[in-house]
Structure formats: C-alpha cells, structure tokens
Motif scaffolding. Structure first.
Motif, mmCIF file in Angstrom:
data_model
loop_
_atom_site.group_PDB
_atom_site.id
_atom_site.type_symbol
_atom_site.label_atom_id
_atom_site.label_comp_id
_atom_site.label_asym_id
_atom_site.label_seq_id
_atom_site.Cartn_x
_atom_site.Cartn_y
_atom_site.Cartn_z
ATOM 1 N N THR A 151 -8.646 4.384 -24.088
ATOM 2 C CA THR A 151 -9.709 3.958 -24.996
ATOM 3 C C THR A 151 -9.782 2.439 -24.951
ATOM 4 O O THR A 151 -8.811 1.773 -24.567
ATOM 5 N N PRO A 152 -10.921 1.836 -25.327
ATOM 6 C CA PRO A 152 -11.020 0.374 -25.298
ATOM 7 C C PRO A 152 -9.923 -0.320 -26.115
ATOM 8 O O PRO A 152 -9.411 -1.364 -25.704
ATOM 9 N N ALA A 153 -9.558 0.261 -27.260
ATOM 10 C CA ALA A 153 -8.513 -0.351 -28.092
ATOM 11 C C ALA A 153 -7.164 -0.306 -27.397
ATOM 12 O O ALA A 153 -6.401 -1.279 -27.434
ATOM 13 N N LEU A 154 -6.846 0.816 -26.733
ATOM 14 C CA LEU A 154 -5.590 0.912 -25.995
ATOM 15 C C LEU A 154 -5.590 -0.045 -24.812
ATOM 16 O O LEU A 154 -4.581 -0.715 -24.535
ATOM 17 N N ASP A 155 -6.720 -0.147 -24.117
ATOM 18 C CA ASP A 155 -6.833 -1.085 -22.988
ATOM 19 C C ASP A 155 -6.581 -2.521 -23.453
ATOM 20 O O ASP A 155 -5.895 -3.299 -22.771
ATOM 21 N N ALA A 156 -7.144 -2.874 -24.592
ATOM 22 C CA ALA A 156 -6.964 -4.234 -25.122
ATOM 23 C C ALA A 156 -5.503 -4.493 -25.468
ATOM 24 O O ALA A 156 -4.979 -5.593 -25.239
ATOM 25 N N TYR A 157 -4.832 -3.476 -25.987
ATOM 26 C CA TYR A 157 -3.417 -3.608 -26.350
ATOM 27 C C TYR A 157 -2.546 -3.783 -25.099
ATOM 28 O O TYR A 157 -1.633 -4.614 -25.068
ATOM 29 N N ILE A 158 -2.849 -3.010 -24.065
ATOM 30 C CA ILE A 158 -2.095 -3.122 -22.807
ATOM 31 C C ILE A 158 -2.276 -4.516 -22.202
ATOM 32 O O ILE A 158 -1.310 -5.138 -21.740
ATOM 33 N N MET A 159 -3.500 -5.020 -22.216
ATOM 34 C CA MET A 159 -3.760 -6.355 -21.676
ATOM 35 C C MET A 159 -3.030 -7.428 -22.489
ATOM 36 O O MET A 159 -2.499 -8.398 -21.930
ATOM 37 N N ALA A 160 -2.959 -7.235 -23.802
ATOM 38 C CA ALA A 160 -2.249 -8.194 -24.654
ATOM 39 C C ALA A 160 -0.752 -8.188 -24.348
ATOM 40 O O ALA A 160 -0.080 -9.222 -24.440
ATOM 41 N N ALA A 161 -0.229 -7.018 -23.970
ATOM 42 C CA ALA A 161 1.194 -6.922 -23.629
ATOM 43 C C ALA A 161 1.485 -7.584 -22.281
ATOM 44 O O ALA A 161 2.503 -8.265 -22.114
ATOM 45 N N LEU A 162 0.593 -7.400 -21.331
ATOM 46 C CA LEU A 162 0.811 -7.953 -19.996
ATOM 47 C C LEU A 162 0.546 -9.453 -19.942
ATOM 48 O O LEU A 162 1.197 -10.177 -19.186
ATOM 49 N N TYR A 163 -0.433 -9.914 -20.727
ATOM 50 C CA TYR A 163 -0.793 -11.336 -20.750
ATOM 51 C C TYR A 163 -0.776 -11.812 -22.201
ATOM 52 O O TYR A 163 -1.830 -12.089 -22.789
ATOM 53 N N PRO A 164 0.427 -11.887 -22.774
ATOM 54 C CA PRO A 164 0.517 -12.156 -24.216
ATOM 55 C C PRO A 164 0.119 -13.585 -24.594
ATOM 56 O O PRO A 164 0.675 -14.547 -24.098
ATOM 57 N N ASN A 165 -0.884 -13.669 -25.431
ATOM 58 C CA ASN A 165 -1.228 -14.942 -26.057
ATOM 59 C C ASN A 165 -1.810 -14.636 -27.428
ATOM 60 O O ASN A 165 -2.137 -13.484 -27.741
ATOM 61 N N GLU A 166 -1.912 -15.649 -28.247
ATOM 62 C CA GLU A 166 -2.312 -15.486 -29.645
ATOM 63 C C GLU A 166 -3.629 -14.721 -29.786
ATOM 64 O O GLU A 166 -3.740 -13.780 -30.571
ATOM 65 N N GLN A 167 -4.644 -15.119 -29.025
ATOM 66 C CA GLN A 167 -5.969 -14.531 -29.192
ATOM 67 C C GLN A 167 -6.024 -13.082 -28.719
ATOM 68 O O GLN A 167 -6.597 -12.224 -29.398
#
Length: 266
Positions: free
Chosen positions: A130-146
């Motif tokens: 889902t888009p929300a899960l995709d966003a979470y995975i991307m945040a884990a791989l490329y962690p930054n504040e935003q």
C-alpha cells in the motif's frame, strides 16, 4: 516503574521492558521497524493487572541484529526461545502488524503456552503493498526527518501531527548496525511467505482482533480472513484510528483489551 533488561537468546543480546508484578503475564510484540517503546502509552495501564513483558524483537530496536533470514517462522521460533529463556510458562499475547503475524504463527504452533491472543491490524494475508507501507519502507531505507515524519503521518491516517519522539526514535534505530539489513530481510521474508490463513484455522484459544477503521497500511478489509479462520474469535473496529490504535487512542484500546482478558468480551 518500567525496567529495561537484557538477556541472551541463542547468543544474541535481546532487550526487553518489564513492568508490573502480577502472577499473570501479558507479552506485547511490536511491528516492523519498531521497538518496545511503541507500547509506551499502554504499558502503565496493563501493568496494574499484569506482569507486562515487552521485547525488542531480534533484528529490531536495541536487540542484536544477526545476519540471518528474517522469516515469519524465524520470528516465531525466536518468540518461543525468548519465553523459555525468561521463564514464561503461560501468557496472553498481543501482537501488532508484523507482531500480529508472528504471534499468530506462534499461537498456531504452541497453544499450550497461551491463554489468550490479541491481534492488532495483523500482517499475514495482505500480499500487495500500500502507499503507506511503501512510504514507511522508504523511510527505513533512507532515514531522514521528513521521510519518517511523512510515513508516520500516513500510517496514522488521521492527518494529525505525529509525536516527535516517535520520529526521533525511529531515525536513531534505523542508523544502528545491520538495522536496514534486518528490515529488508524481514520484508523479503514476508513477501515470500505463504498467506497465514491455513495456520489460523488451528488457533483455538480465545482471540480478539482489533483494527483501526482508517488503517492505510493494512486496510481493515483484510480483517475478514482472520475473523472467519480463527475458531474462537471476536472483532473490534476502532473508529478514527489508523495502523496503531494503541498509540492514537491508548485509553480506549486498553479498556477493550482488559475487558477481553478478564471477561472474554468486547
């Protein structure tokens, strides 16, 4: 009082939080990329009635992150070894998201150690992202504040601002050695696993499914397969909540759980 403790499981250092001194034990299992702190707001309410044990799953939080295949079966086996090491002979289990899938796996294989099971927006039957899960995975791989802030706001589904402590804790954990490897190995393990439906049919202990009505990570439409497959199952929809209702409405969540644990009702 919440104590931080460490034990060794198969040679790996495992961190867990503990609170309460009841003879009855309640174990809380967090989801993908999270840690024991995810349950901070409900631990005080549960510890009035239970000895509450909250581990950082192997591969996550401040537990060790060995280079292994993080499959659902691996996590289920870990949970059994954690129980044995800490000396838990009987407990009730609450699992959220990935933690829900892990606890369901464990309940299907080791019902003799469990009194009751509570699954919160569990993984295990959804095969598409889902888009929300995709966003979470991307945040884990490329962690930054935003990226982290955006992902957590999407997961909540409420449009409200997320507690900065949640964002900061996530960013700190994802910078730890092997954190990203363990995260991605878990994603692959989930993707390659069979849906959990067959195993659900062997769960016979009293079970409660709780799902946020506005969950954008694992939509509530996935609840039907859990409810129809588990023999002794109840279902509760938490309105105006996303993927983690115990974070968004901890008082209501705790009251539902405690009523089920004490009286088998919701």
């Amino acid at each position: 009082m919440v104590e931080e403790n460490f034990i060794k499981v198969d040679g790996n250092k495992i961190r867990y939080l503990e609170s309460g001194n009841s003879k009855e034990t309640l174990v809380l299992i967090h989801g993908l990329g999270a840690s024991a702190e995810r349950w901070d707001q409900v631990i005080p309410m549960f510890s009035k009635n239970y000895r509450v044990i909250v581990p950082d799953l192997i591969g996550f939080g401040y537990s060790d992150k060995p280079l292994v295949d993080y499959t659902p079966e691996f996590f289920s086996d870990f949970l059994g070894k954690f129980f044995d090491t800490i000396g838990i002979e009987m407990a009730s289990l609450i699992g959220s998201s990935l933690g829900g899938q892990i606890t369901a796996e464990y309940a299907s294989a080791h019902p003799e150690h469990l009194e009751k099971l509570i699954l919160v927006s569990p993984a295990g039957v959804m095969k598409q992202s889902t888009p929300a899960l995709d966003a979470y995975i991307m945040a884990a791989l490329y962690p930054n504040e935003q990226s982290a802030k955006n992902a957590f706001e999407m997961m909540e589904g409420s449009g409200e601002e997320v507690d900065q402590k949640i964002v900061t804790g996530f960013l700190e954990r994802m910078q730890l050695p092997n954190a990203k490897l363990a995260f991605m190995s878990t994603i692959l393990g989930l993707k390659n696993a069979e849906v959990i439906t067959k195993k659900l049919t062997s769960i016979e202990i009293p079970t409660l499914i709780i799902w946020g009505s506005d969950d954008p990570v694992i939509p509530i439409t996935n609840a039907d397969e859990f409810v129809s497959s588990i023999k002794d199952c109840r279902f509760y929809r938490m309105d105006r909540c996303g993927h983690t209702p115990y974070v968004q409405d901890p008082v209501h969540f705790s009251s539902i759980v405690l009523d089920f644990l004490a009286n088998n009702r919701v």
